[in-house]
Enzyme design. Structure first.
Site, mmCIF file in Angstrom:
data_model
loop_
_atom_site.group_PDB
_atom_site.id
_atom_site.type_symbol
_atom_site.label_atom_id
_atom_site.label_comp_id
_atom_site.label_asym_id
_atom_site.label_seq_id
_atom_site.Cartn_x
_atom_site.Cartn_y
_atom_site.Cartn_z
ATOM 1 N N ASP A 3 0.824 -1.207 0.000
ATOM 2 C CA ASP A 3 0.000 0.000 0.000
ATOM 3 C C ASP A 3 0.863 1.264 0.000
ATOM 4 O O ASP A 3 1.955 1.271 0.566
ATOM 5 C CB ASP A 3 -0.899 -0.003 1.241
ATOM 6 N N GLY A 4 0.347 2.307 -0.642
ATOM 7 C CA GLY A 4 0.993 3.614 -0.564
ATOM 8 C C GLY A 4 1.654 4.090 -1.837
ATOM 9 O O GLY A 4 2.297 5.151 -1.847
ATOM 10 N N ASN A 41 -10.263 -2.773 -7.099
ATOM 11 C CA ASN A 41 -9.402 -1.905 -7.911
ATOM 12 C C ASN A 41 -9.918 -1.724 -9.334
ATOM 13 O O ASN A 41 -9.530 -0.770 -10.023
ATOM 14 C CB ASN A 41 -7.972 -2.457 -7.961
ATOM 15 N N ARG A 60 -11.284 1.744 -10.154
ATOM 16 C CA ARG A 60 -10.449 2.922 -10.330
ATOM 17 C C ARG A 60 -10.588 3.451 -11.762
ATOM 18 O O ARG A 60 -11.205 2.826 -12.618
ATOM 19 C CB ARG A 60 -8.990 2.597 -10.005
ATOM 20 N N GLU A 106 -0.008 -12.991 12.641
ATOM 21 C CA GLU A 106 0.467 -11.789 13.309
ATOM 22 C C GLU A 106 0.351 -10.625 12.321
ATOM 23 O O GLU A 106 0.661 -10.783 11.135
ATOM 24 C CB GLU A 106 1.923 -11.952 13.756
#
Length: 248
Positions: free
Chosen positions: A22-23, A70, A73, A209
């Site tokens: 992400d990002g 997505n 988009r 985790e």
């Protein structure tokens, strides 16, 4: 300078690492560029992460590359992502084979444009005999899509008399998921500072985790991966048991 790699306990490596990459868009915006610029630079992070995992001995790496959402988009960004996918599959094939990495993909793959689908199938077939690590790309994928498909498949087999409803258990469900044959992720890593699951491997991460980093994906390098693994190794995984039970 000492690498964090030296602090990793090889005997306690996660067998399966899942990543939400992400990002890219926000990283590009910081550079004053279009979102596609971030996606382009994210490919290097994929290469670094895959190579680092293979070098350490991680057996499975699963990357959330393109979700079912997505597709909503802009057509410009979707087309650019599909072009990047085809180029990356072509350009990285030698790297995959040089590192003995088998490529896999899960998701509603038939939604991919034919050139990208064909390139993906070629790369999967070309690396099928590699056995050092399995790199899975989640393309046109979402956890709810996967679970819906699993329910539909099992319901069809029950209707056809191939499955007794009383035999439906966790193992049977697991074997009807797109990840059948793979262990559940030991750790889920998400970049960019967001702390949510985003419809990713919903069944499989029940006991994974979770590790969140503020680094944007294009800035995520090998040292960042090592840091995530060290963080994982410092945790106590109890799977519903108590600390005392685990330590016996």
């Amino acid at each position: 300078m000492e690498s964090l790699k030296d602090k990793i306990i090889i005997g306690r490596l996660p067998e399966h690492i899942a990543v939400i990459m992400d990002g890219n868009g926000r990283w590009a915006k910081q550079q004053g560029k279009m979102r596609v610029f971030g996606h382009q630079h994210g490919i290097q992070a994929v290469r670094d992460t895959a190579e680092a995992c293979a070098e350490l001995g991680v057996k499975y790496l699963t990357l959330y590359a393109f979700s079912t959402e997505n597709w909503n988009r802009s057509s410009f960004e979707v087309d650019a992502l599909m072009t990047l996918l085809a180029n990356a599959l072509r350009d990285e094939l030698k790297t995959l084979n040089d590192n003995n990495i088998r490529l896999n993909a899960i998701g509603d793959l038939k939604r991919l444009p034919k050139p990208q689908y064909d390139s993906l199938m070629f790369a999967i077939d070309n690396t099928k005999n590699n056995n050092r690590m399995t790199l899975t790309l989640c393309l046109s994928y979402s956890g709810r899509w996967e679970i819906t498909k699993m329910v539909r498949d099992i319901a069809t087999q029950v209707k056809e008399g191939k499955i007794n409803p009383n035999d439906v258990d966790e193992a049977l469900i697991t074997n009807h998921l797109a990840t059948a044959g793979m262990p559940d992720p030991d750790i889920l890593v998400r970049t960019s500072g967001e702390e949510r699951i985003s419809n990713y491997l919903l069944w499989q991460i029940a006991y994974s985790e979770l590790y969140f980093t503020k680094k944007y994906w294009p800035d995520f390098g090998k040292e960042d991966l090592y840091e995530a693994i060290i963080n994982y190794q410092n945790r106590e995984r109890r799977f519903g048991k108590t600390s005392e039970q685990i330590k016996k």
